[in-house]
Design an enzyme around this catalytic site. Structure first.
Site, PDB file in Angstrom:
ATOM      1  N   GLU A 141       8.840   2.255  12.076  1.00 51.82           N
ATOM      2  CA  GLU A 141      10.302   3.040  11.780  1.00 51.82           C
ATOM      3  C   GLU A 141       8.818   4.777  11.686  1.00 51.82           C
ATOM      4  OE1 GLU A 141      11.084   6.944  11.002  1.00 51.82           O
ATOM      5  OE2 GLU A 141      11.771   5.892   9.268  1.00 51.82           O
ATOM      6  N   GLU A 167       8.287  15.983  17.069  1.00 49.55           N
ATOM      7  CA  GLU A 167       8.895  16.007  15.426  1.00 49.55           C
ATOM      8  C   GLU A 167       7.663  17.440  14.260  1.00 49.55           C
ATOM      9  OE1 GLU A 167       9.451  12.327  11.803  1.00 49.55           O
ATOM     10  OE2 GLU A 167       7.952  12.002  13.277  1.00 49.55           O
ATOM     11  N   CYS A 199      12.246  11.736   7.997  1.00 56.98           N
ATOM     12  CA  CYS A 199      12.181  11.645   9.330  1.00 56.98           C
ATOM     13  C   CYS A 199      13.261  11.543   9.902  1.00 56.98           C
ATOM     14  CB  CYS A 199      11.739  10.007   9.763  1.00 56.98           C
ATOM     15  SG  CYS A 199      13.201   8.991   8.523  1.00 56.98           S
ATOM     16  N   LYS A 212       1.132  -1.524   0.230  1.00 56.09           N
ATOM     17  CA  LYS A 212       0.081   0.334  -0.315  1.00 56.09           C
ATOM     18  C   LYS A 212       1.071   1.253  -0.065  1.00 56.09           C
ATOM     19  CE  LYS A 212      -2.374   2.474   2.551  1.00 56.09           C
ATOM     20  NZ  LYS A 212      -1.975   4.119   2.187  1.00 56.09           N
TER      21      LYS A 212
END
Length: 502
Positions: free
Chosen positions: A267, A402, A302, A192
């Site tokens: 992750e 973040e 990231c 996906k």
């Protein structure tokens, strides 16, 4: 003149995206499609099918059949190696086409594709690397612990059906890091892609089929998390979920995996520090840290070093250089070689980043550069200027959460122990940078940091190195032997060699 992507779309010849189920490309069961709007202009670029729960069920069952009955899990080493190397060659051959599709997907400048970690080349190298494990990652033999003449061995076997869920920001690398080891191990996959980067991934799959992958080994379901992603992560016939994305979705995957005890690799982002000591090459450190949150993905990565922890003796110099780098960024048409940075991926992310910038100012950080949305010819897009905050306290929101945007928070420190304490004061632990000329300090500090990947005086992704994080940055590693083994089950087999022992 306002920026437009339509001419580029027509030149590339973008076609509507379909689902791939059991080797057949087809529309979704209910005919629903997703309209992709380009983040630089918000123009309608193309459409692709939104997989329903029934479509996902069909894709998973096709992967299950291909695993249980098909040739790929039982293929020879040579057959698997040849398919993977052919795919690597096709990637290199179609590099420019794939970079154009990615620019239409997420607005990342084509020139950024020359940087190894964002390139098509790194994906090809990852597949080549994992092809090399197919004939090397075997089992072991053990002596009889209780004595006697016996054979005790272990085997590594493919884990089964894998749900591979990709983010939008680095689809080439993440496609390879998930499918490379999965296919090398003999697994089958339901893939996906992100709804914000599907066209480039669909082309990757076409090339994989062209390389000779059997029908049903890789299936593709496009669409958003609801309904497509949810149906995939909860499907009982999925043996493993490999996911890269947000913590919120990662936690949902852990919950969904509990029912059938699916294997999980994830992750989930980071708040990586760049620790700059007084003896460092300060211009290099400032350019690297500011560059990771501006150039290319505009901080939507990231591993970006979004916190700069800088020794007070070189603090002012660092701020001056970082401000210059921020002011150098050029925005606009991702097909223009002069453009260095991308828009934010959607309006929701635009509002989120601007909200963090406002929060930083409210909490007392000093805004040195940027902080604004770009207007004029770029006003229709999701562009935010490269933003630099100084005098940041590590407890501030912009130093802890973040942001996933072009924002660098600079925090001062006085000595090594304080730098390490500040660096480890986070819920994340994906990466870090250490900038110093003293080799002993570099390794001493690296050992004390709670992070999965440390760069000393720079940072680089390597296809054969493990990549992943501590704490809430995820579970498991991608890259290298550990990634290959994560797509296998370990089986022990014991047999006496004499009748007397039976």
């Amino acid at each position: 003149m306002a920026l437009s992507m339509l001419a580029h779309r027509d030149e590339v010849g973008l076609k509507d995206g379909l689902l791939l189920v059991g080797g057949q490309w087809r529309a979704s069961g209910d005919g629903v499609t997703w309209t992709h709007r380009h983040p630089a202009t918000r123009e309608e670029i193309g459409r692709f099918a939104v997989a329903t729960a029934e479509d996902v069920d069909a894709a998973v069952k096709a992967a299950r059949k291909a695993f249980d009955e098909g040739p790929w899990p039982r293929s020879t080493v040579g057959e698997r190696v040849r398919v993977m190397h052919r795919f690597s060659a096709l990637l290199r051959e179609h590099s420019d086409e794939l970079l154009s599709l990615l620019a239409l997907d997420n607005g990342v400048p084509k020139t950024f594709g020359n940087i190894y970690a964002a390139s098509v080349t790194v994906a090809a190298d990852v597949f080549d690397h994992h092809a090399g494990w197919i004939d090397k990652a075997g089992g072991e033999t053990f002596p009889g612990y209780q004595g006697g003449d016996k054979l005790a061995v272990t085997f590594r076997e493919p884990i089964g059906v894998v749900a591979a869920i990709l983010p939008w920001n680095a689809p080439f690398l993440l496609f390879a890091q998930k499918l490379g080891p999965a296919l090398a191990a003999g697994c089958t996959v339901v893939l996906k892609p992100s709804e914000y980067a599907s066209f480039s991934v669909l082309r990757l799959v076409e090339l994989l089929l062209e390389a000779g992958l059997p029908e049903g080994v890789v299936n593709v379901v496009t669409g958003p998390g609801d309904p497509t992603g949810e149906a995939l992560i909860t499907h009982p016939l999925v043996d493993k979920v490999s996911f890269t994305g947000s913590r919120a979705v990662g936690k949902r995957i852990v919950e969904a995996s509990a029912g059938t005890l699916k294997r999980v690799s994830m992750e989930l982002g980071g708040k990586s520090p760049a620790i700059v000591f007084a003896d460092a090459e300060v211009p290099l450190a400032a350019a690297t840290a500011m560059g990771t949150v501006t150039m290319g993905l505009s901080g939507q990565a990231c591993i970006a070093q979004t916190r700069a922890l800088v020794h007070r003796d070189v603090y002012d110099e660092f701020i001056t250089v970082a401000q210059g780098v921020a002011g150098y960024m050029a925005y606009g048409d991702p097909f223009d070689p002069a453009v260095l940075a991308s828009p934010l991926i959607n309006e929701r992310q635009l509002d989120r980043v601007l909200g963090y910038i406002q929060k930083g100012q409210e909490e007392g950080a000093r805004l040195v550069q940027g902080g604004n949305r770009l207007e004029g010819d770029l006003g229709n897009g999701n562009f935010v200027a490269a933003t630099l905050f100084a005098d940041v306290d590590n407890k501030m929101t912009i130093a802890q959460e973040e942001i996933f945007g072009p924002v660098l928070a600079v925090v001062p420190f006085s000595d090594e122990d304080e730098a390490i304490r500040l660096a480890n004061d986070t819920q994340y632990g994906l990466g870090a940078g250490v900038y110093t000329k003293e080799v002993q300090r570099a390794f001493r500090v690296s050992k004390r940091l709670r992070a999965g990947s440390i760069g000393i005086n720079g940072f680089q992704v390597e296809p054969h190195m493990p990549f992943g994080g501590y704490q809430q940055s995820g579970i498991g590693r991608e890259g290298g032997r550990s990634a290959y083994e994560a797509y296998t089950e370990l089986k022990s087999v014991m047999m006496p060699l004499t009748e007397a022992m039976m």
